[in-house]
Design an enzyme around this catalytic site. Structure first.
Site, PDB file in Angstrom:
ATOM      1  N   GLN A  22      -2.292   1.377 -13.737  1.00  0.00           N
ATOM      2  CA  GLN A  22      -2.448   0.276 -14.677  1.00  0.00           C
ATOM      3  C   GLN A  22      -3.903  -0.015 -15.003  1.00  0.00           C
ATOM      4  O   GLN A  22      -4.197  -0.655 -16.030  1.00  0.00           O
ATOM      5  CB  GLN A  22      -1.793  -0.993 -14.130  1.00  0.00           C
ATOM      6  CG  GLN A  22      -2.525  -1.607 -12.937  1.00  0.00           C
ATOM      7  CD  GLN A  22      -1.814  -2.806 -12.361  1.00  0.00           C
ATOM      8  OE1 GLN A  22      -0.784  -2.683 -11.710  1.00  0.00           O
ATOM      9  NE2 GLN A  22      -2.356  -3.996 -12.615  1.00  0.00           N
ATOM     10  N   CYS A  45       1.012  -4.991 -14.149  1.00  0.00           N
ATOM     11  CA  CYS A  45       1.885  -4.470 -13.092  1.00  0.00           C
ATOM     12  C   CYS A  45       3.351  -4.728 -13.399  1.00  0.00           C
ATOM     13  O   CYS A  45       4.225  -3.915 -13.085  1.00  0.00           O
ATOM     14  CB  CYS A  45       1.507  -5.072 -11.745  1.00  0.00           C
ATOM     15  SG  CYS A  45       1.715  -6.875 -11.651  1.00  0.00           S
ATOM     16  N   HIS A  86       2.169  -9.479  -7.489  1.00  0.00           N
ATOM     17  CA  HIS A  86       2.119  -8.086  -7.922  1.00  0.00           C
ATOM     18  C   HIS A  86       3.535  -7.540  -8.088  1.00  0.00           C
ATOM     19  O   HIS A  86       4.380  -7.698  -7.198  1.00  0.00           O
ATOM     20  CB  HIS A  86       1.351  -7.272  -6.879  1.00  0.00           C
ATOM     21  CG  HIS A  86       0.987  -5.887  -7.314  1.00  0.00           C
ATOM     22  ND1 HIS A  86       0.431  -5.604  -8.549  1.00  0.00           N
ATOM     23  CD2 HIS A  86       1.089  -4.685  -6.673  1.00  0.00           C
ATOM     24  CE1 HIS A  86       0.187  -4.305  -8.642  1.00  0.00           C
ATOM     25  NE2 HIS A  86       0.594  -3.725  -7.522  1.00  0.00           N
ATOM     26  N   ASN A 129       3.587   2.037  -6.236  1.00  0.00           N
ATOM     27  CA  ASN A 129       2.580   1.148  -6.809  1.00  0.00           C
ATOM     28  C   ASN A 129       2.120   1.684  -8.155  1.00  0.00           C
ATOM     29  O   ASN A 129       2.507   2.777  -8.581  1.00  0.00           O
ATOM     30  CB  ASN A 129       1.397   1.021  -5.841  1.00  0.00           C
ATOM     31  CG  ASN A 129       0.635  -0.274  -6.024  1.00  0.00           C
ATOM     32  OD1 ASN A 129       0.819  -0.988  -7.000  1.00  0.00           O
ATOM     33  ND2 ASN A 129      -0.240  -0.581  -5.088  1.00  0.00           N
TER      34      ASN A 129
END
Length: 353
Positions: free
Chosen positions: A153, A159, A295, A315
């Site tokens: 990102q 996110c 997140h 992630n």
């Protein structure tokens, strides 16, 4: 910009304290580096230069470079001290090693639970996987071909879009057999007003947008910019991937999360702003973190290792972070909210055959 001899001498006087000098004789535990790498200022500088080269880092001035070296050294000390204490996971010199913890928190998140009119539309009675029994001991949707390559990102608070897209890519592959990389940028540009592009958003809103707006375009057709752009309507000439809607996993219910994960990748929210999360390099993470969600990530499986149960989390900080872009987060913690609040706000898209 290489350090000159003069710069090395300046760094020696500017950055080494008596406390640090006295600690150099200790045995260091930086994963991937030998103790000899950390026994002299020259080798510390060489280590910093090597790290800069590996991560493509450059600085505008010697003053900035000195400042970043100070932060690098401080993170190095934190990594060393942590790796001596913890046993289930370890920290390392990843691409965030020249950032202060406050800088890291400011730049790499994007879940806005408090800033948006968040609502959980679905009730636990509508949770479609509630009747699942005999869960498999391990699930890994990467091995089943339902997870695209790890994405990055960058310094855009998007996110939420990456978490959403990972789940949609997953259910699309499960239903159709086609693994297709989809566009986070389209969500950033077009999903308004509830979500706010690089200024944050929530996955449930993004699922609703995709379902009501006719689908989401391919990544190649609507590539990521790492910043907000202008919404481009391309529906008529280019293909899209559709979903029917989404469902929420019952809050603070790890068994329900595992039931959902046994069927498809799931979007989850966590508190990822701890320093150990910043510098995580591998292992089953069981470090200290709260449950103030900041997140959005994607859970793509679960398993066990050496007596520790974990959830596999994808992630959106690139493949150089963690375990090639992933982190294994401990489950069965005894806390209903789960480690870092992972059980608090999970949801997944639905797609009919």
């Amino acid at each position: 910009m290489a350090f000159s001899t003069f710069s090395k001498l300046s760094l020696l006087s500017l950055t080494l304290s008596l406390l640090f000098c006295s600690s150099l004789a200790r045995e260091f535990s930086i994963v991937g580096y030998s103790p000899n790498d950390l026994t002299s200022i020259d080798k510390l500088i060489d280590l910093f230069e090597s790290w800069m080269s590996r991560h493509g880092r450059s600085y505008e001035s010697i003053e900035e470079k000195l400042h970043r070296f100070e932060l690098f050294k401080d993170n190095l000390h934190h990594i060393d001290e942590t790796n001596k204490k913890v046993t289930s996971y370890w920290l390392g010199l990843n691409e965030f090693a020249d950032l202060s913890h406050d800088e890291f928190k400011e730049k790499y998140f994007g879940l806005k639970v408090d800033a948006l009119p968040m609502h959980r539309e679905k009730t636990s009675n509508e949770f479609s996987h509630r009747d699942v029994v005999d869960l498999p001991k391990t699930v890994d949707w990467r091995k089943k071909g339902a997870v695209t390559n790890v994405k990055n990102q960058g310094q855009c608070g998007s996110c939420w879009a990456f978490s959403t897209v990972a789940s949609v890519e997953g259910i699309n592959q499960i239903v159709t057999g086609n693994l297709t990389s989809l566009s986070e940028q389209e969500l950033i540009d077009c999903d308004r007003p509830f979500n706010n592009g690089c200024n944050g958003g929530l996955m449930d809103y993004a699922f609703s947008f995709i379902a009501s707006n006719g689908g989401l375009h391919m990544e190649d057709d609507y590539p990521y910019l790492m910043e907000e752009g202008t919404c481009e309507e391309k529906r008529e000439e280019l293909g899209v991937v559709t979903i029917n809607g989404y469902e929420d996993v019952p809050e603070n219910d790890e068994e329900s999360l595992l039931k959902a994960l046994s069927k498809q990748p799931v979007s989850v929210a966590i508190e990822a702003s701890s320093r150990n999360f910043q510098l995580y390099s591998g292992g089953v993470f069981d470090g200290h973190c709260g449950t103030d969600l900041d997140h959005g990530v994607a859970a793509v499986g679960y398993g066990s290792s050496k007596g520790l149960d974990y959830i596999i989390v994808r992630n959106s900080w690139g493949a150089k972070w963690g375990e090639k872009g992933y982190i294994r987060m401990k489950r069965n913690t005894g806390n209903p909210e789960g480690l870092c609040g992972i059980n608090k706000m999970a949801s997944y898209p639905t797609k009919k055959n």
